[in-house]
Design an enzyme around this catalytic site. Structure first.
Site, PDB file in Angstrom:
ATOM      1  N   HIS A   1       0.179  -5.190 -86.380  1.00 32.05           N
ATOM      2  CA  HIS A   1      -0.272  -6.050 -84.893  1.00 32.05           C
ATOM      3  C   HIS A   1      -0.069  -7.538 -84.882  1.00 32.05           C
ATOM      4  O   HIS A   1      -1.532  -7.966 -84.252  1.00 32.05           O
ATOM      5  CB  HIS A   1      -0.186  -5.340 -83.723  1.00 32.05           C
ATOM      6  CG  HIS A   1      -0.101  -5.930 -82.229  1.00 32.05           C
ATOM      7  ND1 HIS A   1      -0.209  -5.667 -81.355  1.00 32.05           N
ATOM      8  CD2 HIS A   1       0.556  -7.010 -82.313  1.00 32.05           C
ATOM      9  CE1 HIS A   1       1.005  -6.119 -80.264  1.00 32.05           C
ATOM     10  NE2 HIS A   1       0.600  -6.474 -80.982  1.00 32.05           N
TER      11      HIS A   1
ATOM     12  N   GLU B   1      -1.296   2.158 -80.353  1.00 29.68           N
ATOM     13  CA  GLU B   1      -2.502   1.470 -81.464  1.00 29.68           C
ATOM     14  C   GLU B   1      -3.532   1.567 -81.414  1.00 29.68           C
ATOM     15  O   GLU B   1      -4.123   2.126 -80.321  1.00 29.68           O
ATOM     16  CB  GLU B   1      -1.931  -0.264 -81.052  1.00 29.68           C
ATOM     17  CG  GLU B   1      -0.339  -0.104 -81.596  1.00 29.68           C
ATOM     18  CD  GLU B   1       0.181  -1.985 -81.842  1.00 29.68           C
ATOM     19  OE1 GLU B   1      -1.440  -2.562 -81.243  1.00 29.68           O
ATOM     20  OE2 GLU B   1       1.258  -1.734 -81.530  1.00 29.68           O
TER      21      GLU B   1
ATOM     22  N   ARG C   1       6.565  -4.612 -77.954  1.00 28.60           N
ATOM     23  CA  ARG C   1       6.152  -4.103 -78.282  1.00 28.60           C
ATOM     24  C   ARG C   1       6.811  -2.616 -78.424  1.00 28.60           C
ATOM     25  O   ARG C   1       8.131  -2.541 -78.484  1.00 28.60           O
ATOM     26  CB  ARG C   1       5.554  -3.910 -77.064  1.00 28.60           C
ATOM     27  CG  ARG C   1       4.902  -4.536 -75.618  1.00 28.60           C
ATOM     28  CD  ARG C   1       3.830  -4.134 -76.544  1.00 28.60           C
ATOM     29  NE  ARG C   1       2.592  -5.279 -76.203  1.00 28.60           N
ATOM     30  CZ  ARG C   1       1.846  -6.501 -76.545  1.00 28.60           C
ATOM     31  NH1 ARG C   1       2.354  -6.884 -77.271  1.00 28.60           N
ATOM     32  NH2 ARG C   1       0.922  -7.545 -75.527  1.00 28.60           N
TER      33      ARG C   1
END
Length: 245
Positions: free
Chosen positions: A209, A190, A161
């Protein structure tokens, strides 16, 4: 059943009636994660971010690098994805150490350290792969002091993360040359805003991601886990991949 790694955003589980079990789909990301980490390790070991930057500037500047085999990798958070990362390291001939809250052993890790031994685990490492969940205790777990423990010219990969790594400290280490490169797949915000500093960090690869989601196998593997748990539930057996509320 909760898919993905975002279960921490639902805590606390006060809304659950007593006796209800919560499961997630941990483990389904591992095969793709192992491939991704192997790619990132070889990319960073050969200083491809710097060579790529040279290409964009039409600059001929050879960079001679050593073989990856025999170097040291530290995996911070040896769970499902961290374990897959450790296997990727082993297959490339790296000496693998790990950090795990329980301190329990793993077959791909030569030496395992508890959470309070983080700096000891990072000491002299050439690569660090961050794969621990984001909690109150892991926010900015990897900061300036931890990065300073790494070997000069080391590289960092974050598949955990964004908040686990202090990117201000990371950027400073890249600018100073203490770190030779970084691969960031996760961010505190994000999608990553266009004005974010990460886009302009030295010798850094950014992926949005997508490191471990297999475009074909993710849903079938998740459904297999869910259906297996339905069978377990009907048979009165313990459920797989339970989350402790």
């Amino acid at each position: 059943h909760l898919t993905g790694a975002g279960v921490e955003h639902l805590a606390p589980f006060d809304w659950l009636p007593p006796g209800v079990a919560v499961t997630n789909n941990r483990g389904v990301h591992a095969p793709k994660c192992e491939e991704f980490v192997a790619m990132a390790l070889l990319f960073l070991a050969n200083q491809l971010p710097a060579l790529w930057a040279d290409q964009l500037q039409a600059r001929w500047s050879p960079r001679y690098t050593r073989s990856i085999a025999g170097r040291r990798a530290a995996v911070v958070g040896v769970g499902s994805m961290g374990g897959a990362a450790a296997f990727a390291c082993r297959r490339l001939g790296l000496d693998v150490v790990g950090v795990r809250r329980s301190g329990g052993s793993h077959s791909a890790v030569r030496a395992m350290y508890a959470a309070n031994q983080l700096k000891q685990a990072l000491d002299g490492a050439d690569f660090v792969i961050v794969s621990t969940p984001l909690t109150k205790s892991t926010r900015h777990l990897i900061g300036a002091q931890e990065i300073a423990c790494l070997a000069p010219g080391a590289a960092l990969i974050n598949i955990a993360r964004g908040g686990v790594v202090d990117n201000q400290a990371l950027s400073a280490a890249l600018d100073s040359g203490h770190l030779s490169g970084a691969w960031l797949d996760v961010f505190e915000h994000e999608p990553l805003p266009a004005e974010a500093m990460e886009w302009r960090m030295t010798n850094t690869v950014i992926t949005p991601h997508c490191s471990s989601d297999d475009a074909e196998a993710y849903i079938p593997r998740t459904l297999e886990l869910i259906l297996d748990n339905v069978e377990r539930l009907v048979a009165g057996r313990p459920l797989a991949a339970q989350v402790d509320p």
